[in-house]
Design a protein around this motif. Structure first.
Motif, short mmCIF file in Angstrom:
data_model
loop_
_atom_site.label_atom_id
_atom_site.label_comp_id
_atom_site.label_asym_id
_atom_site.label_seq_id
_atom_site.Cartn_x
_atom_site.Cartn_y
_atom_site.Cartn_z
N PRO A 138 28.68 12.51 2.07
CA PRO A 138 28.39 12.37 0.64
C PRO A 138 29.42 13.11 -0.21
N GLY A 139 29.95 12.43 -1.22
CA GLY A 139 30.96 13.03 -2.07
C GLY A 139 32.38 12.89 -1.54
N ALA A 140 32.56 12.22 -0.42
CA ALA A 140 33.89 12.07 0.18
C ALA A 140 34.82 11.28 -0.72
N THR A 141 36.10 11.58 -0.61
CA THR A 141 37.14 10.84 -1.32
C THR A 141 37.79 9.85 -0.37
N VAL A 142 37.95 8.61 -0.83
CA VAL A 142 38.70 7.59 -0.09
C VAL A 142 39.93 7.24 -0.91
N GLU A 162 32.77 -0.30 -5.56
CA GLU A 162 31.68 0.12 -6.43
C GLU A 162 30.36 -0.54 -6.05
N GLU A 163 30.42 -1.71 -5.41
CA GLU A 163 29.22 -2.35 -4.90
C GLU A 163 28.66 -1.62 -3.68
N ASP A 164 29.50 -0.85 -3.00
CA ASP A 164 29.09 -0.19 -1.77
C ASP A 164 28.91 1.30 -1.91
N GLY A 165 28.61 1.75 -3.12
CA GLY A 165 28.22 3.14 -3.31
C GLY A 165 29.33 4.09 -3.69
N PHE A 166 30.47 3.58 -4.11
CA PHE A 166 31.58 4.42 -4.53
C PHE A 166 31.74 4.39 -6.04
N GLU A 167 32.28 5.47 -6.59
CA GLU A 167 32.66 5.48 -7.99
C GLU A 167 34.18 5.66 -8.08
N ARG A 168 34.77 4.98 -9.05
CA ARG A 168 36.22 5.05 -9.20
C ARG A 168 36.65 6.39 -9.78
N VAL A 169 37.65 6.98 -9.15
CA VAL A 169 38.25 8.21 -9.63
C VAL A 169 39.58 7.91 -10.31
N ASP A 170 40.37 7.02 -9.70
CA ASP A 170 41.68 6.71 -10.25
C ASP A 170 42.17 5.39 -9.68
N LEU A 171 43.00 4.72 -10.46
CA LEU A 171 43.72 3.53 -9.99
C LEU A 171 45.10 3.60 -10.62
N ALA A 172 46.11 3.90 -9.80
CA ALA A 172 47.48 4.07 -10.28
C ALA A 172 48.33 2.91 -9.81
N VAL A 181 41.58 5.45 -5.72
CA VAL A 181 40.85 6.63 -5.27
C VAL A 181 39.39 6.45 -5.67
N HIS A 182 38.52 6.49 -4.68
CA HIS A 182 37.09 6.34 -4.92
C HIS A 182 36.32 7.48 -4.27
N ARG A 183 35.22 7.87 -4.88
CA ARG A 183 34.35 8.92 -4.34
C ARG A 183 33.04 8.28 -3.88
N TYR A 184 32.62 8.63 -2.68
CA TYR A 184 31.38 8.06 -2.14
C TYR A 184 30.17 8.79 -2.72
N THR A 185 29.32 8.05 -3.40
CA THR A 185 28.15 8.64 -4.04
C THR A 185 26.84 8.16 -3.40
N GLY A 186 26.96 7.39 -2.32
CA GLY A 186 25.77 6.87 -1.65
C GLY A 186 25.21 7.83 -0.63
N PRO A 187 24.17 7.40 0.07
CA PRO A 187 23.53 8.25 1.07
C PRO A 187 24.33 8.27 2.37
N PRO A 188 24.08 9.25 3.24
CA PRO A 188 24.74 9.24 4.55
C PRO A 188 24.39 7.97 5.32
N ARG A 189 25.38 7.44 6.03
CA ARG A 189 25.15 6.26 6.86
C ARG A 189 25.68 6.52 8.25
N PRO A 190 24.89 6.24 9.27
CA PRO A 190 25.33 6.51 10.65
C PRO A 190 26.48 5.59 11.05
N LEU A 191 27.32 6.07 11.94
CA LEU A 191 28.44 5.29 12.45
C LEU A 191 27.95 4.29 13.48
N GLU A 192 28.16 3.02 13.21
CA GLU A 192 27.78 1.97 14.16
C GLU A 192 28.88 1.81 15.18
#
Length: 201
Positions: A138-142, A162-172, A181-192
Motif C-alpha cells: 500500500p502506497g507503493a510507487t510505480v 487509475e481503474e486498478d487502484g492507482f493515483e497519478r503522481v506525474d506524467l512527464a 508515476v503512479h501511487r498504489y492506493t488500493g488494498p494489499p493483494r496476494p501474489l498469484e
C-alpha cells in the motif's frame, strides 16, 4: 528479422541529447524521490543493466536499508547489472513477465516497469497494469515508460492505472517519450503464482 541486441541498445542512453537519455534522467529523479520518501523494497521488471536504479541507489544515504530485486532475461545485461549492484541488490536472470520471479521480493515500495510498454501489445499492457497491485505494498510507487509513437497510449495507460487502484503522481514527456508515476492506493493483494503478464513482440 534479426533478434535485437539488448546490450548495444543501452548505448543510446549515452548519446548526448538522446530521448532515451532524457527519459533516464526523469526516471532517476523519481527513483530518488521514492527513496527519499522511505522506499526500502524495490523490484525492477525487465531491468536491463539496472541503469535507472543502481547509480541512484549507490549514491543515496539510505542505500544500506534498501533491498532490491532486478529481473532481466538477457544474460549479458544481467551480468552487467550484477557487477554494478551494491549489497542488498539481487539480480535474477529470468523472465520478468512471470509473477513467480517476484516471490519473496514483494510487496515492494517501489516498482520499476521501464522499457516494457513500448514492446508489448495493448492487451498485455492492460494485463500488466492489472497485475501490478500484486507487486505493490500500500502506497507503493510505480514508475513506467512508453514512447509517444502513434498510437499515443499514454492517456489510456494512465486511465488503466487509475481503474486498478492507482493515483497519478506525474506524467512527464518531451514529445517522444513518456514517464508515468503512479501511487498504489488500493488494498494489499496476494501474489498469484504462475501468471504471465506480457510477451515481448
Amino acid at each position: 528479422m534479426a533478434e535485437r541486441d539488448w546490450i548495444t541498445w543501452h548505448d543510446h542512453y549515452d548519446t548526448p541529447g538522446s530521448s532515451l537519455g532524457r527519459r533516464l534522467a526523469v526516471v532517476r529523479d523519481h527513483v530518488r524521490l521514492a527513496l527519499d520518501a522511505g522506499a526500502e523494497r524495490v523490484v525492477s521488471l525487465c531491468a536491463g543493466q539496472g541503469r535507472d536504479l543502481l547509480p541512484v541507489l549507490a549514491a543515496h544515504p539510505r542505500r544500506d536499508r534498501v533491498r532490491a530485486r532486478l529481473v532481466e532475461l538477457d544474460e549479458g545485461n544481467a551480468r552487467i547489472a550484477q557487477r554494478a549492484a551494491p549489497g542488498g541488490v539481487e539480480v535474477v536472470c529470468g523472465d520478468a513477465a512471470l509473477t513467480d520471479a517476484y516471490v519473496g521480493a514483494v510487496p515492494a515500495d517501489l516498482v520499476l516497469a521501464c522499457g516494457i510498454f513500448g514492446n508489448i501489445g495493448d492487451a498485455d499492457i492492460r494485463r500488466t497494469v492489472a497485475t501490478l497491485p500484486q507487486l505493490c505494498a500500500p502506497g507503493a510507487t510505480v514508475i513506467w515508460t512508453r514512447g509517444r509513437h502513434a498510437p499515443d497510449l499514454l492517456p489510456v495507460i494512465c486511465e488503466w492505472f487509475e481503474e486498478d487502484g492507482f493515483e497519478r503522481v506525474d506524467l512527464a514527456s518531451d514529445g517522444r517519450y513518456g514517464v508515468g508515476v503512479h501511487r498504489y492506493t488500493g488494498p494489499p493483494r496476494p501474489l498469484e503464482p504462475d501468471v504471465r503478464m506480457f510477451t515481448f513482440l
